[in-house]
Design an enzyme around this catalytic site. Structure first.
Site, mmCIF file in Angstrom:
data_model
loop_
_atom_site.group_PDB
_atom_site.id
_atom_site.type_symbol
_atom_site.label_atom_id
_atom_site.label_comp_id
_atom_site.label_asym_id
_atom_site.label_seq_id
_atom_site.Cartn_x
_atom_site.Cartn_y
_atom_site.Cartn_z
ATOM 1 N N ASN A 64 0.705 -1.251 0.580
ATOM 2 C CA ASN A 64 0.123 0.231 -0.151
ATOM 3 C C ASN A 64 0.804 1.425 0.213
ATOM 4 O O ASN A 64 0.443 2.454 -0.805
ATOM 5 C CB ASN A 64 -1.178 -0.164 1.483
ATOM 6 C CG ASN A 64 -2.103 -1.156 1.560
ATOM 7 O OD1 ASN A 64 -2.105 -1.615 0.495
ATOM 8 N ND2 ASN A 64 -2.381 -0.766 2.416
ATOM 9 N N HIS A 81 -14.674 3.193 -15.063
ATOM 10 C CA HIS A 81 -14.600 2.310 -13.557
ATOM 11 C C HIS A 81 -16.066 1.199 -13.967
ATOM 12 O O HIS A 81 -16.204 1.088 -12.838
ATOM 13 C CB HIS A 81 -14.424 3.839 -12.922
ATOM 14 C CG HIS A 81 -14.453 2.900 -11.397
ATOM 15 N ND1 HIS A 81 -14.988 2.734 -10.478
ATOM 16 C CD2 HIS A 81 -13.012 2.167 -11.274
ATOM 17 C CE1 HIS A 81 -14.089 1.453 -9.548
ATOM 18 N NE2 HIS A 81 -13.386 1.081 -10.032
ATOM 19 N N TYR A 127 -12.160 -9.676 -2.157
ATOM 20 C CA TYR A 127 -12.349 -8.346 -1.871
ATOM 21 C C TYR A 127 -14.268 -9.191 -1.865
ATOM 22 O O TYR A 127 -14.653 -10.138 -2.414
ATOM 23 C CB TYR A 127 -12.472 -7.906 -3.797
ATOM 24 C CG TYR A 127 -11.070 -6.826 -3.521
ATOM 25 C CD1 TYR A 127 -9.993 -7.710 -3.085
ATOM 26 C CD2 TYR A 127 -11.501 -6.422 -4.729
ATOM 27 C CE1 TYR A 127 -9.384 -6.817 -3.897
ATOM 28 C CE2 TYR A 127 -9.882 -5.590 -4.847
ATOM 29 C CZ TYR A 127 -8.801 -6.086 -4.409
ATOM 30 O OH TYR A 127 -7.554 -5.744 -4.933
ATOM 31 N N ARG A 180 -14.197 2.427 4.251
ATOM 32 C CA ARG A 180 -13.172 1.015 4.361
ATOM 33 C C ARG A 180 -11.646 2.138 5.145
ATOM 34 O O ARG A 180 -11.089 1.817 5.841
ATOM 35 C CB ARG A 180 -13.094 0.201 3.259
ATOM 36 C CG ARG A 180 -11.867 -0.789 3.988
ATOM 37 C CD ARG A 180 -11.056 -1.387 2.549
ATOM 38 N NE ARG A 180 -10.688 -0.874 2.194
ATOM 39 C CZ ARG A 180 -10.849 -0.952 0.311
ATOM 40 N NH1 ARG A 180 -11.662 -1.633 -0.330
ATOM 41 N NH2 ARG A 180 -9.928 -0.089 -0.717
#
EC number: 2.7.4.1
Length: 732
Positions: free
Chosen positions: A52, A448, A481, A577
């Site tokens: 990350n 997207h 996910y 999140r």
């Protein structure tokens, strides 16, 4: 109620986007420190924090540096200029790195050692292990390694993003004797580098111990003398460079977009240095040579590491550990409704909408949807958007098969999907070769949305079948996910879906949409209208409530709308999140807003938007977060949930997530995130609850199947699992 004159837009009411992201990564790091998690999963969480952070420097820090370079000084919603943001990032990122390595050295590594899982250094090796490393160096590494000396005739070489390198201080015969290693006498030392090749595994398994390992750089460092014959190695130290990896693509002509993407991919590796990670014990001499050679601009850009540089390596270590299943999450099998793969999927979708929550529900029906479309003689056309797909995507294979079977196949491949550009260029070319019509979306916008449309000639005429989702058509990430998807044959949604594809592929501009809402044309305004309706209800003294779940909340306009709703008395529950620029508990502004965040075994990725609407309870799923880029610079999709049982199921899922008291962190007025106080209450882990529910459905289905004994065995139906067709294209 709000008071007149309240300044909702005051910078004190907002948190900076980048600092909020670092706070999210800290919540991931807390999972690595959480002793209730299995040990190897904790090690995996630590590796995730590194990955990350790498991307954060590659993109976000790089973007801020570019703003500073052009003297952009406009502050963000939180009142911070780009330069101030960089200063705040440096402070928090350095603290995070310290926390990462204290987690490894003080907690995780000692616990692994206790369980005989060892990451050894050269001086800890047994004689047999020493011999193994020597042989591996001579036979495998030595032919590949390239020593790179730096002197007036050999300039400092280019070092690729995230590559690991050894910096070497050595003494050659022509140097004056400097055995003491006096750092003041720089003229009498030589400097060289050796890149750690990524064509070899970085974690090497050693003989003797079942789980004894050594890092590749330690093997190379121990035997460097073979690369510098006649010289004395005075010092070696590992370092790693992180560069600007953000693409800067000009899109004047979309027909040249693929060439432009390919060109930028080549340039990206040569971006400016954003971060330099060095061994904490590196001498001033080596440090100065690297700073000068790499053009490191500020001391804050240097991170002195007290442990293995690049903790991504820990994910590779976890995969190599033998045995110790008890140190990992127990395996699970997603629930697969056999009706969805054993019969005609289109008949079932025509009969009723079908909802799935991944990874608890198997992704197989989504793949099967495209597979059946490819084989069904009644199917006329398949249209689909692809943002991120796996490297061996079965969906790609079935789209190619559909084209080969004479279907009209249109696929929008988003070439600008960050860090998936190269993969998507490859798939675009593959699909075109198979006869698919490939489009690349709209100039200036990323596509997207997650939408698949199958046009079929049914007995009663042409009908459209759709799959819409919150997550990508990626069979690999669908296992880790949490996302939601909907199959429907709703006529009005089908018309809207056709209009969306016409808009993406041509110059069509639909006058209106029936039920679907898209960005950048409408999601922002639509959500604000729903929020305003709740405000009106609250002002009229009626119940008003908003529930939202998303990855990130950073769009200033949407935060202001939520502040106004809170001030009017609307109860607002937010599951966020990652980034959250909204603050809670501000008098007269956000007293009615509560924010929860869950970081757990699976990455929470689904987006849910719920409005009480006077008891009508409007519910929507979406591909869009409440970020400016999603609402203003991307093609996104928001779709309603109209079937009562699915509506109730999603509301129950949201409530279970909200009631989680194991993984949930609650945003505090001081911007910290606190665990839920579990005193006197039973623990509830939402993700574990969903896994248990999936297992129960699987068991019930198996029991029901066992009870069903066909009267005539010859009439029993036997189903053969469907597999992806072999890819006939050559690998290039």
């Amino acid at each position: 109620m709000s008071k007149k004159g309240v300044d909702f837009a005051n910078s004190k009411n907002f948190t900076n986007r980048e600092l909020s992201w670092l706070a999210f990564n800290d919540r991931v790091l807390e999972e690595a420190r959480d002793k209730s998690n299995p040990l190897l999963e904790r090690v995996g969480f630590l590796a995730i924090t590194q990955s990350n952070l790498d991307e954060f420097f590659n993109v976000r820090v790089a973007s801020l540096r570019k703003m500073v370079a052009v003297d952009y000084v406009t502050p963000d919603a939180a009142g911070l200029t780009p330069l101030q943001q960089l200063a705040g990032i440096a402070k928090d990122a350095h603290a995070m790195v310290d926390k990462q390595y204290s987690t490894w050295t003080r907690s995780l590594a000692p616990r692994l050692d206790e369980l005989n899982i060892h990451l050894l250094t050269p001086d800890q090796l047994s004689p047999r292990q020493v011999e193994f490393c020597r042989d591996y160096f001579v036979q495998e590494l030595y032919p590949v390694l390239t020593p790179m000396g730096v002197d007036p005739t050999r300039p400092f070489p280019f070092l690729a993003n995230n590559s690991l390198n050894l910096a070497i201080r050595l003494q050659r015969p022509e140097d004056k004797d400097n055995a003491a290693g006096d750092d003041k006498d720089e003229k009498n030392r030589s400097f060289a580098m050796v890149q750690i090749p990524d064509v070899f595994p970085r974690v090497l398994r050693l003989p003797d111990g079942e789980n004894d390992f050594i890092l590749l750089e330690n093997v190379i460092s121990k035997h460097l003398g073979a690369l510098f014959v006649g010289a004395k190695i005075r010092e070696t130290a590992l370092f790693r460079v992180t560069r600007d990896m953000d693409l800067d693509v000009a899109e004047e002509d979309a027909s040249d977009l693929m060439k432009e993407i390919q060109s930028q991919l080549k340039k990206r590796q040569r971006g400016k240095v954003m971060r330099l990670e060095i061994d904490a014990n590196m001498s001033k001499f080596l440090r100065k040579r690297l700073i000068k050679g790499l053009g490191v601009e500020k001391e804050n850009d240097i991170y002195a590491i007290k442990g293995p540089i690049d903790l991504n390596v820990l994910s590779k270590l976890v995969k190599q550990v033998r045995g110790h299943d008890e140190l990992k999450y127990p395996p699970f099998t997603p629930y697969l409704d056999q009706h969805l793969v054993s019969g005609n999927l289109f008949d079932q979708i025509r009969d009723h909408d079908i909802f799935m929550q991944h990874p608890y529900d198997s992704f197989t029906p989504v793949v099967e949807f495209i597979h059946q479309a490819a084989l069904d003689p009644q199917v006329l056309a398949v249209k689909m958007t692809l943002y991120r797909v796996s490297s061996k995507s079965p969906i790609i294979s079935y789209l190619k098969l559909a084209a080969q079977n004479g279907k009209q196949v249109t696929v929008l491949v988003e070439l600008k999907a960050r860090f998936d550009e190269e993969n998507n260029v490859h798939w675009a070319q593959e699909l075109e070769r198979a006869g698919c019509h490939v489009i690349y979306g709209l100039v200036g916008l990323k596509t997207h949305c997650k939408l698949a449309l199958v046009v079929r000639r049914d007995e009663d005429g042409i009908r459209r079948y759709m799959h819409m989702a919150t997550g990508n058509y990626n069979d690999v990430t669908a296992r880790v996910y949490t996302d939601m998807g909907l199959f429907t044959a709703d006529t009005e949604m089908g018309t809207d879906a056709s209009n969306i594809f016409n808009m993406l592929s041509g110059f069509s501009e639909p006058a209106y949409f029936n039920k679907l809402v898209i960005a950048p044309l409408g999601i922002r305004d639509f959500l604000k209208e729903q929020i305003d309706a709740e405000i009106s209800e609250a002002k009229a003294g009626r119940p008003a409530e908003i529930r939202m779940k998303m990855n990130s909340l950073s769009d200033t306009e949407m935060i202001l709308a939520l502040y106004k709703a809170s001030a009017a008395g609307v109860k607002i529950h937010l599951l966020v999140r990652g980034i959250c620029n909204l603050k809670v508990g501000i008098p007269g502004v956000s007293e009615n807003i509560t924010v929860h965040s869950i970081v757990g075994r699976f990455l929470e990725h689904s987006r849910i938007y719920y409005f009480y609407a006077g008891g009508a309870e409007h519910l929507y799923l979406s591909s869009a977060d409440l970020m400016k880029r999603n609402l203003s610079r991307r093609v996104e999709l928001l779709f309603p949930i109209l079937q009562d049982d699915i509506h109730d199921q999603i509301c129950q899922i949201y409530q279970t997530l909200w009631d989680d008291n194991v993984k949930t962190r609650v945003l505090q007025p001081d911007n910290s995130w606190a665990r839920v106080d579990r005193r006197g209450v039973n623990p509830l882990n939402a993700q574990e609850t969903f896994l248990e529910q999936a297992a129960a459905k699987t068991a019930a289905q198996a029991a029901h199947k066992q009870q069903e004994a066909p009267v005539d065995p010859s009439s029993a139906r036997h189903f053969t699992p469907l597999t992806a067709p072999e890819d006939q294209e050559d690998d290039e």
